[in-house]
Design an enzyme around this catalytic site. Sequence first.
Site, mmCIF file in Angstrom:
data_model
loop_
_atom_site.group_PDB
_atom_site.id
_atom_site.type_symbol
_atom_site.label_atom_id
_atom_site.label_comp_id
_atom_site.label_asym_id
_atom_site.label_seq_id
_atom_site.Cartn_x
_atom_site.Cartn_y
_atom_site.Cartn_z
ATOM 1 N N GLY A 60 0.860 -1.178 0.000
ATOM 2 C CA GLY A 60 0.000 0.000 0.000
ATOM 3 C C GLY A 60 0.900 1.232 0.000
ATOM 4 N N ASP A 261 -1.400 4.820 -6.481
ATOM 5 C CA ASP A 261 0.033 4.663 -6.206
ATOM 6 C C ASP A 261 0.828 5.808 -6.803
ATOM 7 O OD1 ASP A 261 0.619 1.786 -4.948
ATOM 8 O OD2 ASP A 261 -1.162 1.728 -6.219
ATOM 9 N N ASN A 271 -2.943 2.600 -10.168
ATOM 10 C CA ASN A 271 -3.405 1.859 -8.985
ATOM 11 C C ASN A 271 -3.362 0.380 -9.328
ATOM 12 O OD1 ASN A 271 -4.431 1.937 -6.247
ATOM 13 N ND2 ASN A 271 -6.383 1.227 -7.088
HETATM 14 O O1 MRU Z 1 0.642 -4.062 -4.519
HETATM 15 P P1 MRU Z 1 0.010 -3.294 -3.411
HETATM 16 O O2 MRU Z 1 -0.827 -4.125 -2.504
HETATM 17 O O3 MRU Z 1 0.985 -2.436 -2.671
HETATM 18 O O4 MRU Z 1 -1.008 -2.270 -4.173
HETATM 19 C C1 MRU Z 1 -1.694 -1.356 -3.392
HETATM 20 C C2 MRU Z 1 -2.625 -0.494 -4.157
HETATM 21 O O5 MRU Z 1 -2.709 -0.508 -5.372
HETATM 22 C C3 MRU Z 1 -3.414 0.514 -3.354
HETATM 23 O O6 MRU Z 1 -4.674 0.718 -3.908
HETATM 24 C C4 MRU Z 1 -2.651 1.836 -3.343
HETATM 25 O O7 MRU Z 1 -1.329 1.605 -2.972
HETATM 26 C C5 MRU Z 1 -3.274 2.855 -2.432
HETATM 27 S S1 MRU Z 1 -3.050 2.450 -0.788
HETATM 28 C C6 MRU Z 1 -3.789 3.662 0.117
#
Ligand code: MRU
Length: 365
Positions: A60, A261, A271
């Site tokens: 995240g 992201d 994202n």
């Molecule tokens: O691969 P991840 O689990 O880190 O991906 C996370 C996401 O895409 C979330 O939607 C994004 O980081 C926003 S977190 C507030």
Amino acid sequence: MQSSIDLTRLPRSVRLGRDADGRAELTYLDERLLPGEECFCSTGSWRCIVDAIKTLAVRGAPAIGAAGAAAVALWAVNEGARGAVLHGCSEAGESFLGALGPVAAEISAARPTAVNLMWATARMESLAKRLVAEGAAPGEVADSLFDEVLRIEREDEKVNRAIGAAGAALVPEHARILTHCNAGSLATVFFGTALGVVYAAAEQDKVERVFADETRPVGQGARLTSWELSRAGVPVTVICDNMAASLMGKGMVDFVVVGADRITANGDVANKIGTYGVAVLAHHHSIPFYVAAPASTFDVSLPDGSAIPIEERDPSEVLPQPIDGVDVYNPAFDVTPAELISGIITEFGVFPPQDAAREVAARVG
Ligand code: MRU
């Protein structure tokens, strides 16, 4: 407020502290083991944090940022400052900075898409440079970096609650909300961005139910979003990603909110893979599609989404049992163009995607 809502039960993903000997250590909730096991790990090693980020133990964008900053502080307090004092006073600061550079570079390279990681390590490095220039000794710099991480952790919760409040005003009564991946308390230090909107709306008794896309291949929706929503008392239904279309077609979704992201100058949003598809579906069914994200997720150095580096992850996430002669494509993120986004919800308010980067930059100063 729905009597069942209890936000005190929300998880906290990372916390910086010191052990009995004064060494810096980060405690994090290992999200690979959720929902089956709630395992908190503590480490004083910055390399372990880099590994936790790469393996999605910590994941995240905002949580990755906070963990990245903490990794810099772990190096500074537990290694950097101790190493630098071996040099003469006048050189100690420069040798500290000289050693910090490659460490910060390795930390910010842990994952390429979430810009919060680069934002956090750059913030830490520029603070160190400023303090050394002001004549601070390595030990003092290390302690200041430690305090800066605590500041980042506090800011994270404050910002998410502001995002939640701004977004809750957009949520209709008796809302059936769809979300993709996990942009909740587990993806931040605390409270969440997209799920922060859900929690704030739930506190106003506006949320009838949340539909959580399971979010193949890693299952952040099925494993993490469902777990934290149910823990907080918010009604939640897990769906396979390929069910969102029929759910929307049946008129069972009133509102979509996801995290981000990286957001570029023109309002394109990176994202979790699958978000672009959800945006296209929401557009087709005339359902509001919002992105919730803090200022630290904006990257105005990129003109549009085509420039965002997209992480490709191990094929085994998609096909645990490899099949001879079969290839796997596993991009972890995709880009939703600004024109498919109803608005971007930030700590400074809600803005049309095309204006969001400029509006936020004007307020961050
Ligand atoms: O691969 P991840 O689990 O880190 O991906 C996370 C996401 O895409 C979330 O939607 C994004 O980081 C926003 S977190 C507030």
